[in-house]
Design a protein around this motif. Structure first.
Motif, short mmCIF file in Angstrom:
data_model
loop_
_atom_site.label_atom_id
_atom_site.label_comp_id
_atom_site.label_asym_id
_atom_site.label_seq_id
_atom_site.Cartn_x
_atom_site.Cartn_y
_atom_site.Cartn_z
N THR A 206 39.17 31.49 46.30
CA THR A 206 40.25 32.06 45.96
C THR A 206 41.29 31.17 46.94
N GLY B 116 23.38 45.77 41.44
CA GLY B 116 24.33 46.34 41.27
C GLY B 116 24.69 45.94 39.77
N TYR C 60 38.51 26.55 37.52
CA TYR C 60 38.23 27.21 35.63
C TYR C 60 37.56 26.49 34.73
N GLN C 61 37.23 26.77 33.65
CA GLN C 61 36.91 26.84 32.58
C GLN C 61 38.16 25.27 32.42
N PHE D 140 28.26 36.17 35.70
CA PHE D 140 30.04 37.32 35.35
C PHE D 140 31.06 36.30 35.56
N TRP D 141 31.45 35.79 36.26
CA TRP D 141 32.78 35.18 36.26
C TRP D 141 32.47 33.82 35.63
N LEU E 49 35.48 39.60 48.75
CA LEU E 49 35.79 40.28 47.87
C LEU E 49 34.60 40.53 46.57
N SER E 50 35.21 41.50 46.41
CA SER E 50 33.98 42.77 45.34
C SER E 50 34.21 42.84 44.09
N ALA E 51 33.25 42.58 43.11
CA ALA E 51 33.74 43.03 41.59
C ALA E 51 33.40 44.53 41.74
N GLY E 52 32.61 44.73 42.55
CA GLY E 52 32.07 46.36 42.47
C GLY E 52 31.90 47.45 43.75
N PRO E 53 31.30 48.53 43.70
CA PRO E 53 30.72 48.75 45.07
C PRO E 53 29.60 48.76 45.17
N THR F 294 31.70 33.36 32.27
CA THR F 294 32.03 34.05 31.60
C THR F 294 33.39 34.74 31.13
N ALA F 295 34.31 34.47 32.29
CA ALA F 295 35.53 35.11 32.32
C ALA F 295 36.19 33.82 33.08
N GLY F 296 35.41 32.90 32.17
CA GLY F 296 37.01 31.68 32.92
C GLY F 296 37.09 30.69 33.36
N TYR F 297 35.95 31.37 34.68
CA TYR F 297 35.35 30.46 36.10
C TYR F 297 34.49 29.42 35.07
#
Lengths: 91, 199
Positions: B80, B114, B196-197, B178-179, B32-36, B181-184
């Motif tokens: 996941t 990255g 999740y939060q 990173f995650w 699973l990747s969030a970027g290159p 701050t986005a609901g995890y």
């Protein structure tokens, strides 16, 4: 090297769950490098653990979207603005 | 049973395996990747520990390899919902890297080549619970799995095991990554299903 991302059209469904307009047609300006272009042209990683849309010019994160069971978390810190085309209202 | 199973009892039978709630067993190793995927030349690679007092401890690639290593066999649990059991790694324990680091900090933020970040309490990196891992299944760690080196913190969901780790910042205050701050979830204990939060 294999390409491991999709284009910004992959955001149409998940963002369509939130917005009445098609956000993929909006012009986004990257907060990292200032490049402007359609959301549909962003490089999208995911969908799990979340959608991460990066600028095709500098690869910085422009938009993140995480869907939890009872909420959507939308992070637009990487976008200076989104110019969303709207129907003209002038009479 | 401890977090680290040493594999002395042979292969566990699958029907005997107890997974954290909501997880399913997989035998492959999903990526699973969030970027290159960052490509870091080993001549330029370094790992750093930055303290809350402004001190930085650095290790080059040869310096990391020269440290005593361990070969933990651990179970991985991804938020996941896949779990992979009995994975074999080689790396340097954070206890070794922290040996000469003076700190009173309670929190850590791992940061990666990255730009990825993830936060966790410092105590979750100590006492044999975390490694800077550079080999997987006997081979050099592949870039797609976080090579040349990744953080390995197997008692938390796998997003805490930052791929392409570049350093760890020690802080007096918690700084969500990173995650986070986005609901995890801020902590991410798979056995308490902290995905999740609010979980």
């Amino acid at each position: 090297m294999s390409i491991d991302y999709l284009d910004g059209n992959a955001l149409a469904g998940p963002l369509g769950e939130l917005f009445a307009v098609d956000v993929t047609a909006a012009i986004g300006t990257c907060a990292g490098c200032g490049a402007a272009g359609p959301v549909a042209a962003l490089q999208v990683y995911g969908p799990e653990p979340g959608l991460v849309a990066r600028c095709p010019s500098c690869e910085e994160v422009v938009l993140r979207l995480v869907r939890t069971p009872d909420a959507a978390w939308l992070d637009l810190r990487g976008a200076v603005s989104l110019r969303i085309p709207m129907p003209e209202t002038r009479s | 049973m401890g977090i680290v199973s040493r594999g002395f009892f042979g292969r566990r039978r699958e029907e005997d395996v107890k997974l954290p709630p909501g997880q399913y067993l997989t035998h492959d190793f999903p990526v699973l990747s969030a970027g290159p995927t960052p490509r870091i030349g080993l001549d330029r690679w370094e790992f750093a520990i930055d303290t809350e007092l402004g001190e930085t401890h650095r290790w080059s690639w040869p310096e990391l390899l020269a440290l005593p290593s361990e070969t933990p066999t651990v179970d991985l649990h991804c938020v996941t919902k896949w779990s992979k059991l009995g994975t074999g790694w080689q790396g340097v324990s954070l206890d070794v890297l922290m040996e000469n680091v003076e700190t009173g900090a309670e929190y850590a933020l791992a940061y990666s080549y990255g730009g990825y970040t993830t936060n966790l309490p410092l105590e979750d990196l100590l006492d044999g619970k975390a490694w800077i891992a550079y080999k997987y299944d006997g081979d050099d760690l592949e870039p797609r799995h976080g090579g040349p080196a990744r953080l390995l913190v197997p008692h938390l969901y796998l997003w805490k095991s930052a791929k392409w780790v570049r350093g760890i910042r020690l802080m007096n205050e918690d700084w969500p990554g990173f995650w986070e701050t986005a609901g995890y979830h801020n902590y991410g204990d798979p056995w308490r299903e902290q995905r999740y939060q609010g979980d």
